[in-house]
Design a protein around this motif. Structure first.
Motif, PDB file in Angstrom:
ATOM      1  N   GLU A   1       0.820  -1.213   0.000  1.00 32.61           N
ATOM      2  CA  GLU A   1       0.000   0.000   0.000  1.00 32.61           C
ATOM      3  C   GLU A   1       0.856   1.267   0.000  1.00 32.61           C
ATOM      4  OE1 GLU A   1      -2.561  -0.432   3.355  1.00 32.61           O
ATOM      5  OE2 GLU A   1      -3.825  -1.912   2.352  1.00 32.61           O
ATOM      6  N   GLU A   2       2.020   1.216   0.616  1.00 34.14           N
ATOM      7  CA  GLU A   2       2.881   2.402   0.696  1.00 34.14           C
ATOM      8  C   GLU A   2       3.535   2.728  -0.644  1.00 34.14           C
ATOM      9  OE1 GLU A   2       3.146   4.665   2.997  1.00 34.14           O
ATOM     10  OE2 GLU A   2       1.703   3.533   4.180  1.00 34.14           O
ATOM     11  N   ASN A   3       4.119   1.725  -1.287  1.00 30.00           N
ATOM     12  CA  ASN A   3       4.791   1.965  -2.565  1.00 30.00           C
ATOM     13  C   ASN A   3       4.906   0.634  -3.322  1.00 30.00           C
ATOM     14  OD1 ASN A   3       6.485   2.743  -4.701  1.00 30.00           O
ATOM     15  ND2 ASN A   3       7.369   4.358  -3.449  1.00 30.00           N
ATOM     16  N   PRO A   4       3.860   0.269  -4.088  1.00 22.41           N
ATOM     17  CA  PRO A   4       3.871  -1.032  -4.761  1.00 22.41           C
ATOM     18  C   PRO A   4       4.980  -1.176  -5.804  1.00 22.41           C
ATOM     19  CG  PRO A   4       1.972   0.277  -5.451  1.00 22.41           C
ATOM     20  CD  PRO A   4       2.644   1.023  -4.347  1.00 22.41           C
ATOM     21  N   VAL A   5       5.306  -0.113  -6.502  1.00 21.15           N
ATOM     22  CA  VAL A   5       6.319  -0.210  -7.554  1.00 21.15           C
ATOM     23  C   VAL A   5       7.699  -0.486  -6.960  1.00 21.15           C
ATOM     24  CG1 VAL A   5       7.479   1.067  -9.390  1.00 21.15           C
ATOM     25  CG2 VAL A   5       5.008   1.186  -9.173  1.00 21.15           C
ATOM     26  N   LEU A   6       8.053   0.253  -5.927  1.00 17.46           N
ATOM     27  CA  LEU A   6       9.354   0.001  -5.300  1.00 17.46           C
ATOM     28  C   LEU A   6       9.415  -1.371  -4.650  1.00 17.46           C
ATOM     29  CD1 LEU A   6      10.537   3.355  -3.718  1.00 17.46           C
ATOM     30  CD2 LEU A   6      11.569   2.073  -5.560  1.00 17.46           C
ATOM     31  N   LEU A   7       8.287  -1.843  -4.127  1.00 21.15           N
ATOM     32  CA  LEU A   7       8.255  -3.182  -3.536  1.00 21.15           C
ATOM     33  C   LEU A   7       8.578  -4.230  -4.596  1.00 21.15           C
ATOM     34  CD1 LEU A   7       7.694  -4.914  -1.039  1.00 21.15           C
ATOM     35  CD2 LEU A   7       5.305  -5.012  -1.765  1.00 21.15           C
ATOM     36  N   PHE A   8       7.994  -4.079  -5.792  1.00 24.99           N
ATOM     37  CA  PHE A   8       8.267  -5.035  -6.866  1.00 24.99           C
ATOM     38  C   PHE A   8       9.678  -4.889  -7.432  1.00 24.99           C
ATOM     39  CE2 PHE A   8       3.551  -5.368  -7.342  1.00 24.99           C
ATOM     40  CZ  PHE A   8       3.475  -6.719  -7.036  1.00 24.99           C
ATOM     41  N   LEU A   9      10.243  -3.699  -7.385  1.00 19.06           N
ATOM     42  CA  LEU A   9      11.594  -3.485  -7.916  1.00 19.06           C
ATOM     43  C   LEU A   9      12.690  -3.826  -6.917  1.00 19.06           C
ATOM     44  CD1 LEU A   9      11.182  -0.151  -9.912  1.00 19.06           C
ATOM     45  CD2 LEU A   9      11.429  -2.463 -10.824  1.00 19.06           C
TER      46      LEU A   9
END
Length: 148
Positions: free
Chosen positions: A91-99
Motif C-alpha cells: 500500500e505504501e509503494n507497490p512499484v518500489l516493492l516489486f523493484l
C-alpha cells in the motif's frame, strides 16, 4: 627499532598509505558483504529510531512541491516489511516493492560477475534503465488525481 620497522612512518608517507600498503585487495564478495552489513546496521538503527520515536525523515520533494516522488513511502514500506506486513508495504509503494528484489539481484550480479563480463554489464545497464523509466512513470502516475 630500525627504519625498516613496520611501526616507523617513513618520510613523505601518510599514515593511511603505510597502513594499506601491505594489504591485499578485497574480493568483490567481501566488499559487497561489508557494504550489506553496514547498510543493515544503519537501517536497523534507523528502524529503531522510527519505532521508538515515531518520526521519520520527510521527503524533501514532497515538502517543496506537495507531490509524491517515486520514492515516497519507502521508509514506511521497509518498516512494514521488517514487521512482515507485506500488504502494508504494498500500500505504501507497490512499484518500489516489486523493484526491490530484482534491484538487489542486479547489485549482486554486477558485483560478482559484472566487472569481468561485458554481457552482464550490458544487461545490468539495460535493466537499470528500465527501472529508472518505471520509477519516473510511477512518479507521474501516482500524482494524477483520481487515477489511483
Amino acid at each position: 627499532m630500525g627504519a625498516s620497522s613496520p611501526h616507523v612512518l617513513r618520510p613523505g608517507r601518510s599514515i593511511l598509505a603505510e597502513l594499506y600498503e601491505g594489504r591485499k585487495p578485497r574480493s568483490p564478495a567481501c566488499s559487497l558483504s561489508r557494504a550489506l552489513r553496514t547498510f543493515l546496521l544503519l537501517g536497523g538503527i534507523y528502524f529503531l529510531y522510527i519505532e521508538l520515536g515515531g518520526v521519520g525523515i520527510p521527503c524533501p520533494f514532497r515538502l517543496l512541491t506537495g507531490l509524491k516522488c517515486p520514492g515516497c513511502g519507502v521508509t514506511t514500506m521497509l518498516c512494514d516489511l521488517l514487521r512482515l506486513d507485506v500488504l502494508g508495504a504494498f500500500e505504501e509503494n507497490p512499484v518500489l516493492l516489486f523493484l526491490l528484489a530484482p534491484s538487489l539481484l542486479l547489485v549482486v550480479l554486477l558485483e560478482w560477475k559484472g566487472k569481468k563480463s561485458k554481457a552482464v554489464r550490458a544487461l545490468c545497464t539495460g535493466l537499470l534503465s528500465l527501472a529508472v523509466a518505471i520509477l519516473l512513470t510511477w512518479g507521474i502516475v501516482r500524482n494524477i488525481p483520481g487515477l489511483l
